[in-house]
Design a protein around this motif. Structure first.
Motif, short mmCIF file in Angstrom:
data_model
loop_
_atom_site.label_atom_id
_atom_site.label_comp_id
_atom_site.label_asym_id
_atom_site.label_seq_id
_atom_site.Cartn_x
_atom_site.Cartn_y
_atom_site.Cartn_z
N ALA A 49 10.53 12.00 -7.48
CA ALA A 49 11.82 11.38 -7.15
C ALA A 49 12.90 11.85 -8.12
CB ALA A 49 11.70 9.86 -7.18
N LEU A 50 12.58 11.89 -9.41
CA LEU A 50 13.55 12.36 -10.40
C LEU A 50 13.86 13.84 -10.20
CD1 LEU A 50 12.14 10.57 -13.59
CD2 LEU A 50 14.26 10.02 -12.39
N ASP A 70 0.81 -1.23 0.00
CA ASP A 70 0.00 0.00 0.00
C ASP A 70 0.83 1.27 0.00
OD1 ASP A 70 0.90 -0.54 2.59
OD2 ASP A 70 -0.82 0.44 3.53
N ASP A 71 2.13 1.16 -0.25
CA ASP A 71 2.99 2.34 -0.37
C ASP A 71 3.52 2.42 -1.79
OD1 ASP A 71 2.77 3.26 2.25
OD2 ASP A 71 4.41 2.00 2.95
N THR A 72 3.32 3.56 -2.43
CA THR A 72 3.92 3.80 -3.74
C THR A 72 5.20 4.58 -3.52
OG1 THR A 72 1.67 4.09 -4.61
CG2 THR A 72 3.50 4.68 -6.06
N SER A 73 6.31 4.03 -4.00
CA SER A 73 7.60 4.68 -3.72
C SER A 73 8.51 4.65 -4.94
CB SER A 73 8.29 4.00 -2.54
OG SER A 73 9.51 4.64 -2.22
N ALA A 104 6.88 0.50 -19.24
CA ALA A 104 6.59 1.61 -20.15
C ALA A 104 7.70 2.64 -20.14
CB ALA A 104 5.25 2.26 -19.77
N LEU A 105 8.20 2.97 -18.95
CA LEU A 105 9.28 3.95 -18.86
C LEU A 105 10.56 3.41 -19.49
CD1 LEU A 105 10.11 6.73 -17.84
CD2 LEU A 105 10.69 5.68 -15.63
N SER A 106 10.81 2.12 -19.29
CA SER A 106 11.99 1.49 -19.88
C SER A 106 11.96 1.60 -21.40
CB SER A 106 12.06 0.02 -19.45
OG SER A 106 13.05 -0.68 -20.16
N VAL A 162 2.70 8.07 -11.15
CA VAL A 162 3.31 9.11 -11.99
C VAL A 162 3.85 10.27 -11.17
CG1 VAL A 162 2.88 10.83 -13.80
CG2 VAL A 162 2.00 8.50 -14.05
N PRO A 163 3.07 10.88 -10.26
CA PRO A 163 3.64 11.99 -9.48
C PRO A 163 4.78 11.56 -8.56
CG PRO A 163 1.41 11.43 -8.72
CD PRO A 163 1.62 10.71 -10.02
N VAL A 164 4.74 10.34 -8.04
CA VAL A 164 5.82 9.88 -7.15
C VAL A 164 7.13 9.73 -7.91
CG1 VAL A 164 6.64 7.88 -5.85
CG2 VAL A 164 4.39 8.82 -5.37
#
Length: 343
Positions: free
Chosen positions: A62-63, A13-16, A97-99, A56-58
């Protein structure tokens, strides 16, 4: 050439998301989900939907905090499992997808392996002690309880593990049983500091070898509270600090008895802990005390690295990356795994 790893964690339950450059942590962003408190536990469908909103926002944050563009990434490490399948699908799909969009390789990470290696994350201007190999890790969380022999960053050996419930599950279920709320571990830990750990006794399992069992002690607490409440309806409210302290001590005794046995059998004196339950103050104090008594060198993760986070996924990805391991785009997440070994 500098190596930059983006880590993505979405097993529960944590998006990181976290960014590591040559093992040094540049950012570690975590979006927690509060909705599950109303249900006394994680609701898988709600968790996966929240990940869809947060991913997406996380990652973007981070970037941004790291000052890194997606085109500069050397690889993307993601949690492939174990965990909640719907949650894992969100992180896995986004990583793929990002890869594809930036043209960098994928690296799959076992979530449990990430917990074991969390202590190897380096931070700017922070002195970090790292265990030498081989070392023993007591891996304790809501879904797992294991004693792991870590021969090197990519080769683990499970010496013992729970045959039923995990210790974190025991904390949560017994907290719910006593009406103390969710998550139960922090609540019981807080109340235990105010109570007498020697006042009540709970049945401890007799399991051969180095394996654990926590189902019996939950039943012991259930019957104890039920019987005492039949005599005095205010018993739980008037004694909850002592109950929590005694219950927590019993769980820690079970964990430490087997860890001491494992250290004796292997002759290893480098001892670490990892996983969500490694944040428990009683366990942290006890393992340091045992270390002083038995000549161990003990390693406790920082509190921010005990819960699910992407920094631990990124550091595990770092070691896989150096070993030349890559993940194909058709790799599917897995919800269960028998141990913390890399897949």
């Amino acid at each position: 050439m500098s190596e930059i790893i983006l880590g993505i964690e979405s097993s529960c339950d944590d998006t990181s998301a976290a960014v590591l450059q040559d093992r040094v942590l540049l950012s570690n962003v975590i979006a927690s989900q509060q909705v599950h408190k109303d249900y006394g536990g994680v609701v898988p469908e709600l968790a996966s939907r929240a990940h869809e909103l947060n991913i997406v926002p996380v990652v973007s944050e981070a970037l941004s905090r790291a000052g890194v563009k997606s085109s500069e990434l050397s690889a993307i490490a993601f949690t492939r499992g174990p965990g909640l399948l719907g949650s894992l699908l969100v992180g896995t799909s986004f990583a793929k997808a990002l890869s594809l969009s930036v043209g960098c390789p994928l690296i799959e990470v076992n979530h449990l392996q990430g917990h074991v290696l969390a202590g190897f994350v380096r931070q700017k201007d922070v002195a970090v002690r790292e265990p030498s190999f081989p070392f023993l890790c007591l891996l304790v969380s809501g879904g797992n309880s294991q004693i792991v022999k870590v021969n090197d960053p990519l080769h683990f050996e499970i010496l013992g593990q729970t045959i039923d419930d995990a210790v974190g599950e025991a904390f949560d279920k017994c907290s719910k049983m006593m009406g103390l709320g969710y998550p139960g571990g922090p609540v019981i830990d807080r109340l235990a500091k105010l109570g007498n750990p020697d006042r009540f006794k709970f049945a401890k399992p007799r399991v051969p070898g180095l394996d654990y069992s926590f189902s019996g002690i939950k039943t012991s607490l259930l019957y104890f509270v039920r019987d005492e409440m039949a005599k005095d309806s205010a018993f739980l409210e008037n004694n909850k600090e002592d109950i929590c302290a005694s219950f927590q001590k019993a769980l820690i005794d079970i964990l430490m008895d087997k860890l001491v046995k494992a250290a004796r059998q292997t002759g290893i004196t480098q001892i670490a802990i990892g996983g969500g339950v490694s944040a428990n103050s009683g366990l942290r104090t006890r393992i340091v005390e045992e270390g002083r008594k038995r000549g161990w060198e003990t390693f406790l993760p920082e509190f921010k690295f005990t819960t699910d986070n992407a920094a631990m996924i990124a550091i595990a990805g770092h070691f896989h990356y150096l070993a030349g391991e890559r993940c194909p785009l058709d790799a599917a997440p897995y919800s269960r795994a028998v141990n913390a070994e890399s897949r």
